[in-house]
Design a protein around this motif. Structure first.
Motif, PDB file in Angstrom:
ATOM      1  N   THR A 178       1.149  -0.927  -0.070  1.00 47.42           N
ATOM      2  CA  THR A 178       0.231  -0.323  -0.383  1.00 47.42           C
ATOM      3  C   THR A 178       1.168   1.054  -0.011  1.00 47.42           C
ATOM      4  OG1 THR A 178      -0.302  -0.390   2.164  1.00 47.42           O
ATOM      5  CG2 THR A 178      -2.282  -1.048   1.157  1.00 47.42           C
ATOM      6  N   ASN A 179       0.636   2.033  -1.313  1.00 50.01           N
ATOM      7  CA  ASN A 179       1.557   3.122  -0.677  1.00 50.01           C
ATOM      8  C   ASN A 179       3.075   3.342  -1.324  1.00 50.01           C
ATOM      9  OD1 ASN A 179       1.209   5.672  -1.468  1.00 50.01           O
ATOM     10  ND2 ASN A 179       2.422   6.100  -0.207  1.00 50.01           N
ATOM     11  N   VAL A 180       3.369   1.398  -1.978  1.00 50.60           N
ATOM     12  CA  VAL A 180       4.860   1.404  -1.096  1.00 50.60           C
ATOM     13  C   VAL A 180       5.157   0.883  -3.348  1.00 50.60           C
ATOM     14  CG1 VAL A 180       6.347  -0.714  -0.533  1.00 50.60           C
ATOM     15  CG2 VAL A 180       4.212   0.508   0.906  1.00 50.60           C
ATOM     16  N   LEU A 181       4.502   0.261  -3.327  1.00 45.68           N
ATOM     17  CA  LEU A 181       5.122  -0.750  -4.812  1.00 45.68           C
ATOM     18  C   LEU A 181       5.779   0.419  -5.945  1.00 45.68           C
ATOM     19  CD1 LEU A 181       5.101  -2.958  -6.017  1.00 45.68           C
ATOM     20  CD2 LEU A 181       3.227  -2.065  -7.509  1.00 45.68           C
ATOM     21  N   LEU A 182       5.094   1.982  -5.732  1.00 47.61           N
ATOM     22  CA  LEU A 182       5.523   3.156  -6.410  1.00 47.61           C
ATOM     23  C   LEU A 182       7.104   3.685  -6.086  1.00 47.61           C
ATOM     24  CD1 LEU A 182       3.624   6.278  -5.310  1.00 47.61           C
ATOM     25  CD2 LEU A 182       4.309   4.370  -3.888  1.00 47.61           C
ATOM     26  N   SER A 183       7.314   2.268  -4.862  1.00 46.44           N
ATOM     27  CA  SER A 183       8.809   3.630  -4.354  1.00 46.44           C
ATOM     28  C   SER A 183       9.540   2.564  -4.516  1.00 46.44           C
ATOM     29  CB  SER A 183       8.294   3.820  -3.038  1.00 46.44           C
ATOM     30  OG  SER A 183       7.439   3.960  -2.587  1.00 46.44           O
ATOM     31  N   ILE A 184       9.199   1.455  -5.303  1.00 47.22           N
ATOM     32  CA  ILE A 184      10.713   0.532  -5.643  1.00 47.22           C
ATOM     33  C   ILE A 184      11.268   0.910  -6.324  1.00 47.22           C
ATOM     34  CG2 ILE A 184      10.966  -2.595  -5.495  1.00 47.22           C
ATOM     35  CD1 ILE A 184       8.937  -2.651  -3.914  1.00 47.22           C
ATOM     36  N   ILE A 185      12.682   0.904  -6.388  1.00 47.52           N
ATOM     37  CA  ILE A 185      13.196   1.137  -7.804  1.00 47.52           C
ATOM     38  C   ILE A 185      13.735  -0.435  -8.902  1.00 47.52           C
ATOM     39  CG2 ILE A 185      15.672   1.913  -9.296  1.00 47.52           C
ATOM     40  CD1 ILE A 185      15.332   3.657  -6.214  1.00 47.52           C
ATOM     41  N   GLU A 186      13.910  -0.895  -7.754  1.00 46.64           N
ATOM     42  CA  GLU A 186      14.000  -2.599  -8.373  1.00 46.64           C
ATOM     43  C   GLU A 186      12.799  -3.313  -8.868  1.00 46.64           C
ATOM     44  OE1 GLU A 186      16.906  -2.886 -10.045  1.00 46.64           O
ATOM     45  OE2 GLU A 186      18.226  -1.780  -9.584  1.00 46.64           O
ATOM     46  N   ILE A 187      11.891  -3.022  -9.371  1.00 43.53           N
ATOM     47  CA  ILE A 187      10.907  -3.801  -9.136  1.00 43.53           C
ATOM     48  C   ILE A 187      10.978  -4.865 -10.611  1.00 43.53           C
ATOM     49  CG2 ILE A 187       9.977  -2.492 -11.721  1.00 43.53           C
ATOM     50  CD1 ILE A 187       7.008  -1.748 -10.047  1.00 43.53           C
ATOM     51  N   GLY A 188      11.153  -5.236 -10.624  1.00 46.80           N
ATOM     52  CA  GLY A 188      11.455  -6.483 -11.551  1.00 46.80           C
ATOM     53  C   GLY A 188      11.489  -7.387 -10.692  1.00 46.80           C
ATOM     54  N   SER A 189      12.818  -7.739  -9.539  1.00 50.64           N
ATOM     55  CA  SER A 189      12.951  -8.173  -8.537  1.00 50.64           C
ATOM     56  C   SER A 189      12.207  -7.924  -7.526  1.00 50.64           C
ATOM     57  CB  SER A 189      14.031  -7.399  -7.698  1.00 50.64           C
ATOM     58  OG  SER A 189      14.663  -8.717  -6.587  1.00 50.64           O
ATOM     59  N   CYS A 190      11.191  -6.971  -6.905  1.00 54.40           N
ATOM     60  CA  CYS A 190      10.022  -7.190  -6.531  1.00 54.40           C
ATOM     61  C   CYS A 190       8.900  -7.778  -6.805  1.00 54.40           C
ATOM     62  CB  CYS A 190       9.367  -5.991  -6.505  1.00 54.40           C
ATOM     63  SG  CYS A 190       7.754  -5.372  -5.387  1.00 54.40           S
ATOM     64  N   MET A 191       8.914  -8.171  -8.285  1.00 58.16           N
ATOM     65  CA  MET A 191       7.904  -8.902  -8.816  1.00 58.16           C
ATOM     66  C   MET A 191       8.401 -10.411  -8.701  1.00 58.16           C
ATOM     67  SD  MET A 191       4.996  -6.606  -9.729  1.00 58.16           S
ATOM     68  CE  MET A 191       4.119  -7.778  -9.978  1.00 58.16           C
ATOM     69  N   LYS A 192       9.118 -10.663  -9.192  1.00 56.25           N
ATOM     70  CA  LYS A 192       9.259 -11.976  -9.179  1.00 56.25           C
ATOM     71  C   LYS A 192       9.234 -12.264  -7.744  1.00 56.25           C
ATOM     72  CE  LYS A 192      13.055 -11.411 -13.264  1.00 56.25           C
ATOM     73  NZ  LYS A 192      14.424 -11.075 -13.021  1.00 56.25           N
ATOM     74  N   GLY A 193       9.551 -11.493  -6.573  1.00 51.08           N
ATOM     75  CA  GLY A 193       9.428 -12.306  -5.326  1.00 51.08           C
ATOM     76  C   GLY A 193       8.041 -11.824  -5.106  1.00 51.08           C
ATOM     77  N   ILE A 194       7.207 -11.624  -5.306  1.00 55.58           N
ATOM     78  CA  ILE A 194       5.676 -12.051  -5.055  1.00 55.58           C
ATOM     79  C   ILE A 194       5.680 -13.327  -5.876  1.00 55.58           C
ATOM     80  CG2 ILE A 194       3.726 -10.996  -6.021  1.00 55.58           C
ATOM     81  CD1 ILE A 194       4.999  -7.980  -5.715  1.00 55.58           C
ATOM     82  N   GLU A 195       5.815 -13.027  -6.954  1.00 52.34           N
ATOM     83  CA  GLU A 195       5.329 -13.943  -7.808  1.00 52.34           C
ATOM     84  C   GLU A 195       5.425 -15.778  -7.567  1.00 52.34           C
ATOM     85  OE1 GLU A 195       4.933 -17.927 -10.371  1.00 52.34           O
ATOM     86  OE2 GLU A 195       6.376 -16.821  -9.909  1.00 52.34           O
ATOM     87  N   ARG A 196       6.718 -15.578  -6.639  1.00 51.10           N
ATOM     88  CA  ARG A 196       6.955 -16.296  -5.824  1.00 51.10           C
ATOM     89  C   ARG A 196       6.495 -17.423  -4.318  1.00 51.10           C
ATOM     90  NH1 ARG A 196      13.694 -17.229  -5.466  1.00 51.10           N
ATOM     91  NH2 ARG A 196      13.375 -18.800  -4.268  1.00 51.10           N
ATOM     92  N   LEU A 197       6.372 -16.106  -3.858  1.00 49.02           N
ATOM     93  CA  LEU A 197       5.782 -16.127  -2.626  1.00 49.02           C
ATOM     94  C   LEU A 197       4.070 -16.446  -2.430  1.00 49.02           C
ATOM     95  CD1 LEU A 197       7.479 -13.444  -0.063  1.00 49.02           C
ATOM     96  CD2 LEU A 197       7.674 -15.990  -0.437  1.00 49.02           C
ATOM     97  N   LEU A 198       3.417 -16.256  -3.615  1.00 45.20           N
ATOM     98  CA  LEU A 198       1.717 -16.042  -3.741  1.00 45.20           C
ATOM     99  C   LEU A 198       1.914 -17.739  -3.099  1.00 45.20           C
ATOM    100  CD1 LEU A 198       1.074 -13.527  -6.430  1.00 45.20           C
ATOM    101  CD2 LEU A 198       0.250 -14.076  -3.916  1.00 45.20           C
ATOM    102  N   ALA A 199       0.714 -17.996  -2.804  1.00 46.18           N
ATOM    103  CA  ALA A 199       0.274 -19.636  -2.713  1.00 46.18           C
ATOM    104  C   ALA A 199      -0.572 -19.577  -3.796  1.00 46.18           C
ATOM    105  CB  ALA A 199      -0.189 -19.593  -1.235  1.00 46.18           C
ATOM    106  N   ASN A 200      -0.920 -20.639  -4.015  1.00 47.52           N
ATOM    107  CA  ASN A 200      -2.322 -21.353  -4.876  1.00 47.52           C
ATOM    108  C   ASN A 200      -4.269 -20.572  -4.742  1.00 47.52           C
ATOM    109  OD1 ASN A 200      -3.374 -23.017  -7.087  1.00 47.52           O
ATOM    110  ND2 ASN A 200      -4.247 -23.893  -5.434  1.00 47.52           N
ATOM    111  N   LYS A 201      -3.988 -19.409  -6.048  1.00 51.36           N
ATOM    112  CA  LYS A 201      -5.207 -19.014  -5.480  1.00 51.36           C
ATOM    113  C   LYS A 201      -4.978 -17.701  -4.946  1.00 51.36           C
ATOM    114  CE  LYS A 201      -8.616 -20.105  -7.700  1.00 51.36           C
ATOM    115  NZ  LYS A 201      -9.840 -19.937  -8.256  1.00 51.36           N
ATOM    116  N   GLY A 202      -2.887 -17.524  -4.962  1.00 47.46           N
ATOM    117  CA  GLY A 202      -3.090 -16.117  -3.769  1.00 47.46           C
ATOM    118  C   GLY A 202      -3.438 -14.640  -4.347  1.00 47.46           C
TER     119      GLY A 202
END
Length: 578
Positions: A178-202
């Motif tokens: 919340t009001n954070v994704l817009l601040s992440i410079i290395e947004i590609g690394s962030c997105m890869k991390g999110i995809e790894r951590l999401l559970a089934n139907k996350g």
């Protein structure tokens, strides 16, 4: 150099398609408040230039200052951030409702919840039945979260950190930002991390300032060092697609001056909602996927600067005392871009102890406690945290009672009157219908009769667009509606008699229905944006006179109206005994 000529490398898609459309010049770090000692050492400045990527449609800073410039370690090596989310009671309520929605829609008792950029734990502390984990790189606010029982890791979120969390904690059903994704410079690394951590139907839920709102409000002060990306649904869809995710729903929010809550999942996990499709179509109609609206913003920003400086100069020439209110990042941008210094603002009042006794970045205006402000006799206060205007004006009622007034710079510089701060989110009649706003009309009566203002051009709910005005008289038993518009916004009040006004949101099942009474017994103006079914009928077996203002002129060859049977959503019209 002409904007729109030189192209830079887009940091989201890595294509040479980034075109500069606005420059604010040299700018200090927005939250780098100075002590007396650091005043003499000089400040870090960077070029605050903003560009639009013609390839992936992402708006972004061209020069992105490193985190070390605004998340600064102290002598002991602990990092500090100058904003604590829980200082706002409105935001506490907002996050509590956000947590409740996630619990009801996506979580069970075994689900885990992750918050990226969890600040002082304001969101996660609202979850009572699920394991939670916060990621917050600033030690000072993370320490506050821990005292409230919120487990927090003081690191930046990256794909590498996600791998370690996955090994220790497993997957997460809901991940927030919340009001954070817009601040992440290395947004590609962030997105890869999110995809790894999401559970089934996350589900990944992000909520950030929405670039179409910035364009509409000319709220250029939301552009600063810690906000490196400015999202539309179009650009987010393109970003998520590159990492195996897709947007399936979205909902407008009032926070941060106009945000979009976005729901994403792995491709195909959830069906895309009609509400999302409507928003994407609106972006297409507004040319959000082209550079044109951003070039227009550049012109409006320059005009805003001219008008704000003229307003402040006029008040100073009249001998008025002007101060600043809230040492917010937004204020740093306005003060430096508009060259507003101590010759104009004697001080800035702020409730954060960390900031008191320090000086504002760039202009070095002293920051004082609210007690100083309350004991002073300032005539005007330039409001930096304008997105919290209603909360602040409630808190500073004594300042207003003695004739003090707040000044804001958006969408054009103006003086706020106490009654002009209505926000839909804090109105019980409209909080479930984003974009619907209600203004209480003040009736002034005397021996000659009565009057009330309906719409002012400085009302927060008025977009500034005028199409036409109509007056209709309804006979008893008449039902007008249901109908909705795809582009037109309606403003409706009843100037004689009373009407039942019905709003329907059928973007999800079951449809949500809101019923309002408008008229002599409840003098209000209702703003209904595109996408909501609405209709009305007279009450008490009497005629009613209704005033309509629309932001578009009616075109009989291309009518922007879709109609339904008045009883399509059941009998919402019959007045029933209480």
């Amino acid at each position: 150099m002409l904007f729109g000529v030189e192209k830079f490398i887009c940091k989201a898609c890595n294509k040479p398609a980034l075109v500069k459309f606005i420059s604010f010049g040299k700018m200090p770090i927005a939250n780098a408040f100075l002590t007396k000692e650091t005043l003499e050492k000089g400040e870090f400045y960077y070029n605050l230039d903003v560009g639009f990527c013609e390839e992936c449609k992402m708006v972004q800073l061209i020069e992105m200052p490193p985190y070390s410039k605004y998340i600064v370690p102290d002598d002991a090596g602990k990092t500090h951030y100058a904003f604590f989310s829980s200082t706002s009671k409105f935001m506490e309520k907002h996050f509590a409702e956000m947590a409740k929605e996630a619990e009801e829609k996506f979580l069970d008792e075994n689900s885990q919840v992750l918050d990226i950029g969890s600040n002082d734990g304001i969101l996660l502390k609202a979850f009572k039945n699920n394991k939670t984990l916060g990621i917050e790189p600033s030690d000072n606010v993370a320490d506050v979260a821990r005292t409230q029982g919120v487990e927090t890791i003081s690191k930046f979120f990256t794909e590498e950190l996600a791998g370690k969390i996955l090994a220790e904690k497993g997957n997460f059903k809901v991940i927030f930002s919340t009001n954070v994704l817009l601040s992440i410079i290395e947004i590609g690394s962030c997105m890869k991390g999110i995809e790894r951590l999401l559970a089934n139907k996350g589900v990944f839920i992000t909520e950030d300032p929405y670039i179409p709102e910035i364009l509409e409000k000319v709220s250029y002060d939301q552009i600063y060092d810690a906000h490196v990306w400015y999202f539309s649904l179009t650009s987010l869809s393109n970003l998520f697609e590159r990492y195996g995710l897709e947007v399936f729903d979205a909902e407008k929010q009032w926070v941060h001056g106009g945000s979009m809550r976005v729901y994403a999942c792995r491709k195909g996990d959830y069906p895309k909602t009609d509400r999302l499709k409507k928003y994407l179509q609106e972006e297409k109609e507004k040319d959000i996927d082209t550079i044109q609206p951003y070039l227009e913003l550049s012109k409006k920003v320059e005009q805003s600067r001219i008008e704000l400086k003229a307003l402040l100069r006029k008040l100073k020439d009249e001998g008025k005392k002007i101060v600043g209110y809230a040492a917010a990042s937004k204020g740093t941008i306005v003060q430096n871009y508009c060259d507003i210094g101590r010759e104009t603002l004697e001080y800035i009042s702020d409730s954060t102890p960390f900031k008191q006794g320090r000086f504002s970045p760039g202009k070095h205006i002293p920051i004082v406690s609210p007690e100083h402000f309350h004991e002073d006799n300032a005539d005007y206060a330039l409001l930096s945290a304008w997105n919290h205007a209603e909360e602040i004006m409630q808190k500073e009622s004594e300042f207003l009672k003695r004739g003090g007034r707040f000044i804001v710079h958006y969408p054009t510089p103006r003086i706020l009157e106490p009654e002009s701060t209505n926000k839909p989110s804090n109105n019980p009649n409209s909080e479930d219908f984003p974009g619907v706003e209600i203004k209480k009309l003040n009736v002034i009566a005397n021996g000659q009769g009565y009057l009330f203002e309906v719409v002012r051009n400085d009302d927060n709910l008025f977009s500034g667009k005028f199409g036409q005005t109509l007056v209709s008289e309804l006979y008893p038993g008449t039902i007008k509606g249901l109908h909705k518009h795809s582009k037109q916004t309606d403003y409706t009040t009843c100037i004689k008699g009373n009407i039942k006004y019905v709003l329907v949101d059928d973007s999800q099942e079951p449809a949500k229905i809101k019923v309002l009474t408008i008229g002599e017994k409840n003098s209000i103006l209702v703003k209904t944006p595109p996408g909501y079914w609405h209709g009305y009928m007279p009450l008490a077996n009497e005629k009613a006179t209704v005033l309509h203002l629309m932001d578009r002129t009616y075109n009989p060859k291309k009518p922007d109206t879709e109609r339904k049977d008045a009883f399509a959503f059941g009998d919402v019209w019959t007045v029933r005994p209480s």
